[in-house]
Design a protein around this motif. Structure first.
Motif, PDB file in Angstrom:
ATOM      1  N   LEU A 139       0.844  -1.198   0.000  1.00 19.29           N
ATOM      2  CA  LEU A 139       0.000   0.000   0.000  1.00 19.29           C
ATOM      3  C   LEU A 139       0.877   1.245   0.000  1.00 19.29           C
ATOM      4  CD1 LEU A 139      -2.728   1.529   0.421  1.00 19.29           C
ATOM      5  CD2 LEU A 139      -2.370   1.208   2.880  1.00 19.29           C
ATOM      6  N   PHE A 140       1.919   1.228   0.836  1.00 17.78           N
ATOM      7  CA  PHE A 140       2.791   2.393   0.927  1.00 17.78           C
ATOM      8  C   PHE A 140       3.754   2.481  -0.251  1.00 17.78           C
ATOM      9  CE2 PHE A 140       1.065   2.001   5.118  1.00 17.78           C
ATOM     10  CZ  PHE A 140       0.932   3.315   5.539  1.00 17.78           C
ATOM     11  N   VAL A 141       4.115   1.340  -0.817  1.00 20.57           N
ATOM     12  CA  VAL A 141       4.910   1.363  -2.051  1.00 20.57           C
ATOM     13  C   VAL A 141       4.100   2.030  -3.160  1.00 20.57           C
ATOM     14  CG1 VAL A 141       6.074  -0.034  -3.801  1.00 20.57           C
ATOM     15  CG2 VAL A 141       6.165  -0.729  -1.391  1.00 20.57           C
ATOM     16  N   TRP A 142       2.833   1.629  -3.254  1.00 20.40           N
ATOM     17  CA  TRP A 142       1.958   2.183  -4.290  1.00 20.40           C
ATOM     18  C   TRP A 142       1.749   3.675  -4.080  1.00 20.40           C
ATOM     19  CZ3 TRP A 142      -2.613   4.805  -4.789  1.00 20.40           C
ATOM     20  CH2 TRP A 142      -3.214   4.797  -6.059  1.00 20.40           C
ATOM     21  N   MET A 143       1.579   4.106  -2.851  1.00 20.70           N
ATOM     22  CA  MET A 143       1.396   5.534  -2.573  1.00 20.70           C
ATOM     23  C   MET A 143       2.592   6.346  -3.051  1.00 20.70           C
ATOM     24  SD  MET A 143      -0.153   5.478   1.256  1.00 20.70           S
ATOM     25  CE  MET A 143       0.222   7.196   1.429  1.00 20.70           C
ATOM     26  N   HIS A 144       3.794   5.817  -2.786  1.00 23.32           N
ATOM     27  CA  HIS A 144       4.997   6.542  -3.189  1.00 23.32           C
ATOM     28  C   HIS A 144       5.103   6.584  -4.718  1.00 23.32           C
ATOM     29  CE1 HIS A 144       9.373   7.489  -3.415  1.00 23.32           C
ATOM     30  NE2 HIS A 144       9.115   8.154  -2.311  1.00 23.32           N
ATOM     31  N   TYR A 145       4.664   5.514  -5.377  1.00 26.32           N
ATOM     32  CA  TYR A 145       4.614   5.533  -6.837  1.00 26.32           C
ATOM     33  C   TYR A 145       3.600   6.581  -7.321  1.00 26.32           C
ATOM     34  CZ  TYR A 145       1.888   4.430 -10.982  1.00 26.32           C
ATOM     35  OH  TYR A 145       1.148   4.549 -12.126  1.00 26.32           O
ATOM     36  N   TYR A 146       2.408   6.567  -6.726  1.00 23.97           N
ATOM     37  CA  TYR A 146       1.316   7.402  -7.213  1.00 23.97           C
ATOM     38  C   TYR A 146       1.645   8.892  -7.079  1.00 23.97           C
ATOM     39  CZ  TYR A 146      -3.518   8.984  -7.942  1.00 23.97           C
ATOM     40  OH  TYR A 146      -4.652   9.582  -8.415  1.00 23.97           O
ATOM     41  N   VAL A 147       2.298   9.253  -5.979  1.00 24.84           N
ATOM     42  CA  VAL A 147       2.572  10.673  -5.748  1.00 24.84           C
ATOM     43  C   VAL A 147       3.654  11.198  -6.681  1.00 24.84           C
ATOM     44  CG1 VAL A 147       4.404  10.446  -4.000  1.00 24.84           C
ATOM     45  CG2 VAL A 147       2.803  12.365  -3.871  1.00 24.84           C
ATOM     46  N   SER A 148       4.495  10.292  -7.223  1.00 22.11           N
ATOM     47  CA  SER A 148       5.622  10.736  -8.037  1.00 22.11           C
ATOM     48  C   SER A 148       5.515  10.346  -9.514  1.00 22.11           C
ATOM     49  CB  SER A 148       6.930  10.159  -7.470  1.00 22.11           C
ATOM     50  OG  SER A 148       6.880   8.746  -7.415  1.00 22.11           O
ATOM     51  N   ARG A 149       4.422   9.709  -9.901  1.00 24.84           N
ATOM     52  CA  ARG A 149       4.306   9.229 -11.282  1.00 24.84           C
ATOM     53  C   ARG A 149       4.171  10.396 -12.266  1.00 24.84           C
ATOM     54  NH1 ARG A 149      -0.716   9.595 -13.503  1.00 24.84           N
ATOM     55  NH2 ARG A 149      -2.489   9.994 -12.118  1.00 24.84           N
ATOM     56  N   ASP A 150       4.401  10.094 -13.534  1.00 23.90           N
ATOM     57  CA  ASP A 150       4.241  11.094 -14.586  1.00 23.90           C
ATOM     58  C   ASP A 150       2.753  11.383 -14.819  1.00 23.90           C
ATOM     59  OD1 ASP A 150       6.992  10.972 -14.923  1.00 23.90           O
ATOM     60  OD2 ASP A 150       6.861   9.430 -16.467  1.00 23.90           O
ATOM     61  N   ALA A 151       2.476  12.551 -15.369  1.00 24.33           N
ATOM     62  CA  ALA A 151       1.092  12.932 -15.691  1.00 24.33           C
ATOM     63  C   ALA A 151       0.751  12.479 -17.109  1.00 24.33           C
ATOM     64  CB  ALA A 151       0.916  14.439 -15.569  1.00 24.33           C
ATOM     65  N   PHE A 152      -0.419  11.850 -17.256  1.00 24.53           N
ATOM     66  CA  PHE A 152      -0.882  11.416 -18.578  1.00 24.53           C
ATOM     67  C   PHE A 152      -1.496  12.602 -19.318  1.00 24.53           C
ATOM     68  CE2 PHE A 152      -1.780   7.201 -16.248  1.00 24.53           C
ATOM     69  CZ  PHE A 152      -0.471   6.777 -16.437  1.00 24.53           C
ATOM     70  N   LEU A 153      -1.014  12.829 -20.524  1.00 26.05           N
ATOM     71  CA  LEU A 153      -1.527  13.943 -21.322  1.00 26.05           C
ATOM     72  C   LEU A 153      -2.507  13.490 -22.395  1.00 26.05           C
ATOM     73  CD1 LEU A 153       1.737  16.064 -21.810  1.00 26.05           C
ATOM     74  CD2 LEU A 153      -0.028  16.278 -20.047  1.00 26.05           C
ATOM     75  N   GLY A 154      -2.656  12.163 -22.542  1.00 26.72           N
ATOM     76  CA  GLY A 154      -3.569  11.648 -23.555  1.00 26.72           C
ATOM     77  C   GLY A 154      -2.838  10.938 -24.665  1.00 26.72           C
ATOM     78  N   GLY A 155      -3.081   9.648 -24.787  1.00 27.06           N
ATOM     79  CA  GLY A 155      -2.413   8.865 -25.821  1.00 27.06           C
ATOM     80  C   GLY A 155      -1.209   8.132 -25.255  1.00 27.06           C
ATOM     81  N   PRO A 156      -0.900   6.968 -25.810  1.00 30.48           N
ATOM     82  CA  PRO A 156       0.217   6.146 -25.329  1.00 30.48           C
ATOM     83  C   PRO A 156       1.548   6.895 -25.331  1.00 30.48           C
ATOM     84  CG  PRO A 156      -1.150   4.917 -26.868  1.00 30.48           C
ATOM     85  CD  PRO A 156      -1.613   6.346 -26.929  1.00 30.48           C
ATOM     86  N   GLY A 157       2.229   6.877 -24.196  1.00 27.96           N
ATOM     87  CA  GLY A 157       3.543   7.486 -24.103  1.00 27.96           C
ATOM     88  C   GLY A 157       3.550   8.996 -24.026  1.00 27.96           C
TER      89      GLY A 157
END
Length: 539
Positions: free
Chosen positions: A177-195
């Motif tokens: 749960l805490f691993v996922w939280m750390h991923y979620y807070v630092s992940r890239d923002a999706f702008l629309g479309g793959p990659g």
């Protein structure tokens, strides 16, 4: 004292909560109504309102502008957190906390949350062997126990439907749960479309919220372990890595030694060698425009010391720590990884400790340890997979605490506006629910109910780091010590009895010999009292 008093008063305005997403709110009804105000079982009312513990209220987010690092708006669920998911949550009163106000805020205990208690985080290398083993067992238990209260989101809010008709949440174990939280807070923002992503975004790193966010993260981690185990004296230990020449905690007895056949893996003698990591493939998620769903992705990797020495020449030293502690400003423009003479940027590891000036191509302080571990811990989004992450960040937090005590900054020293998105004073921390503002944790840990053993006064430190482990070890083996003492006393008694008996027999034999040797003189004793007296005197 005045600073501590102000800190305590400020903290009364903070609600202690746990992380996303509270299970009672992770459903179509919660998404449709945008309300997360669960019932407290103690009185059957939302947020424990009938007992005066809290109430359900509108979420008011800060409208202060953020910096230019993120030029987009309205495309990421983490913007203006938590409004993409909920606009009504519990606000807890007094010392109450938790997502339904059914718990206590940090540092307080008891049914009415009226008892203040200070817990001490200790150096893992000076803990008793039993306490070290207990910590390792708690980590493994967390890795194998589904979180009772929280789930994770496996899709963006838009994918769940306008009215929440397609809720996409998943169970997860307490550690992950805490691993996922750390991923979620630092992940890239999706702008629309793959990659198609925006990479220059992170709600917990590279700006002012780095230290407050990780402080709250560790406090919640401790709280979850306490609830899971029933051990309410549990605290996260720290690893004081100053001046270390190697990974001192990388042994099978602690965080796992090196595998003799593959230096990138852990020794099979460590419980962590069987762990599976999650959220370590950001490029794959970006290519699919999908969130990490916490599926296992392979073994935990670590190869300490076999990193690029040009990037990290050595583990930080005591002198490095003292140099950055002398920096008076918490944050400086542009309030990101290019900030000069900023304590936050220096401790995070984007500046030279000697000059305080931002450097490129090198990692120092906090960042240096991540790179030094040369494995799962070396990428931001998946770094919390390695349990050394906890020991490392606990020590980083202790340095943050030293800076706060040294400089006693005013709340106004924390940036109110124009920091990168997610880092302003009034911004709610992603992804905690209910809510924590960044600036509320720009204060001493004394107000939060915990302390570090090495920051105690000398007498208290001696008790915590030396006397207590010794007594604990003695307590663990007292039955053996008692048995050995009794057995030793019994053997000594038997030996003493044998010695006494032998001594008596020897004396009796000596007397018999004397009687036999002087038998012909007995008549003289009877015939002349004078001679007999003289003889006895001579004898």
């Amino acid at each position: 004292m005045r600073s501590l008093y102000v800190s305590v008063v400020l903290l009364h305005l903070i609600v202690a909560c746990l992380c996303q997403f509270p299970r009672p709110c992770a459903n179509s009804e919660g998404l449709r109504t945008k309300e997360c105000c669960p019932v407290w079982d103690g009185d059957g009312s939302s947020c424990g309102a009938l007992s005066g513990r809290g109430f359900c209220t509108e979420v008011e987010v800060s409208d202060e502008p953020h910096g230019p690092q993120y030029p987009h708006s309205g495309i990421d669920d983490r913007e203006r957190w938590p409004l993409a998911f909920f606009n009504r949550t519990c606000r807890c009163a007094g010392n109450y906390g938790g997502f339904n106000c059914g718990e206590c805020r940090f540092g307080y205990w008891g049914s009415n949350c009226a008892e203040y208690r200070e817990s001490v985080r200790r150096n893992i290398l000076t803990m008793s062997v039993a306490d070290q083993h207990k910590f390792i067992s708690y980590l493994n238990l967390a890795k194998n126990t589904i979180s009772r209260d929280y789930v994770i989101s496996t899709a963006t809010r838009a994918e769940m439907g306008e009215n929440g008709e397609n809720p996409m949440f998943s169970d997860i174990n307490t550690y992950d749960l805490f691993v996922w939280m750390h991923y979620y807070v630092s992940r890239d923002a999706f702008l629309g479309g793959p990659g198609n992503v925006w990479r220059d975004i992170d709600f917990a790193h590279e700006s002012a919220a780095f230290l407050p966010w990780h402080r709250v993260y560790l406090l919640h981690w401790e709280n979850e372990i306490r609830k899971m185990t029933g051990d309410f004296n549990f605290t996260i230990p720290y690893w004081d890595w100053r001046d270390a020449q190697s990974c001192e905690v990388c042994t099978d007895a602690l965080m796992g030694g090196r595998n003799s056949l593959n230096p990138n893996l852990l020794s099979p003698g460590s419980v962590f060698s069987s762990w599976k990591v999650i959220c370590t493939q950001p490029e794959e998620y970006n290519s699919r425009e999908a969130l990490c769903n916490a599926t296992g992705e392979g073994p935990l990797l670590r190869n300490p010391g076999n990193h690029d020495p040009n990037r990290v020449p050595r583990i930080p030293t005591t002198a490095d720590v003292e140099l950055i502690l002398s920096l008076p400003d918490y944050e400086t423009e542009p309030m990101d990884r290019f900030a000069n003479r900023s304590f936050r940027n220096a401790i995070e590891g984007f500046t030279s400790p000697e000059t305080g000036m931002a450097v490129q191509g090198q990692s120092t302080m906090h960042n240096a340890l991540h790179v030094f571990m040369n494995g799962s811990m070396s990428s931001v989004q998946g770094s919390a997979n390695d349990p050394i992450f906890l020991l490392h960040h606990a020590f980083i937090d202790s340095i943050y605490e030293r800076w706060l005590r040294t400089h006693q900054p005013l709340r106004s020293s924390y940036p109110r506006a124009n920091a990168p998105i997610g880092h302003n004073d009034g911004y709610y921390m992603v992804p905690f629910l209910p809510l924590h503002r960044n600036g509320d944790y720009f204060l001493s840990n004394k107000a939060l109910g915990f302390e570090y053993a090495y920051l105690l006064d000398p007498g208290q430190r001696f008790v915590q780091e030396f006397l207590t482990p010794y007594l604990q070890q003695a307590e663990e083996i007292w039955q053996w010590l008692l048995g050995a003492g009794i057995l030793g006393a019994l053997i000594a008694t038997i030996i003493a009895a044998l010695v006494v008996t032998a001594r008596r027999k020897w004396k009796r034999n000596q007397r018999r010999k004397r009687v036999s040797s002087y038998g012909e003189r007995q008549p003289l004793l009877q015939s002349s009292s004078e001679e007999g007296s003289s003889y006895q005197t001579t004898l």
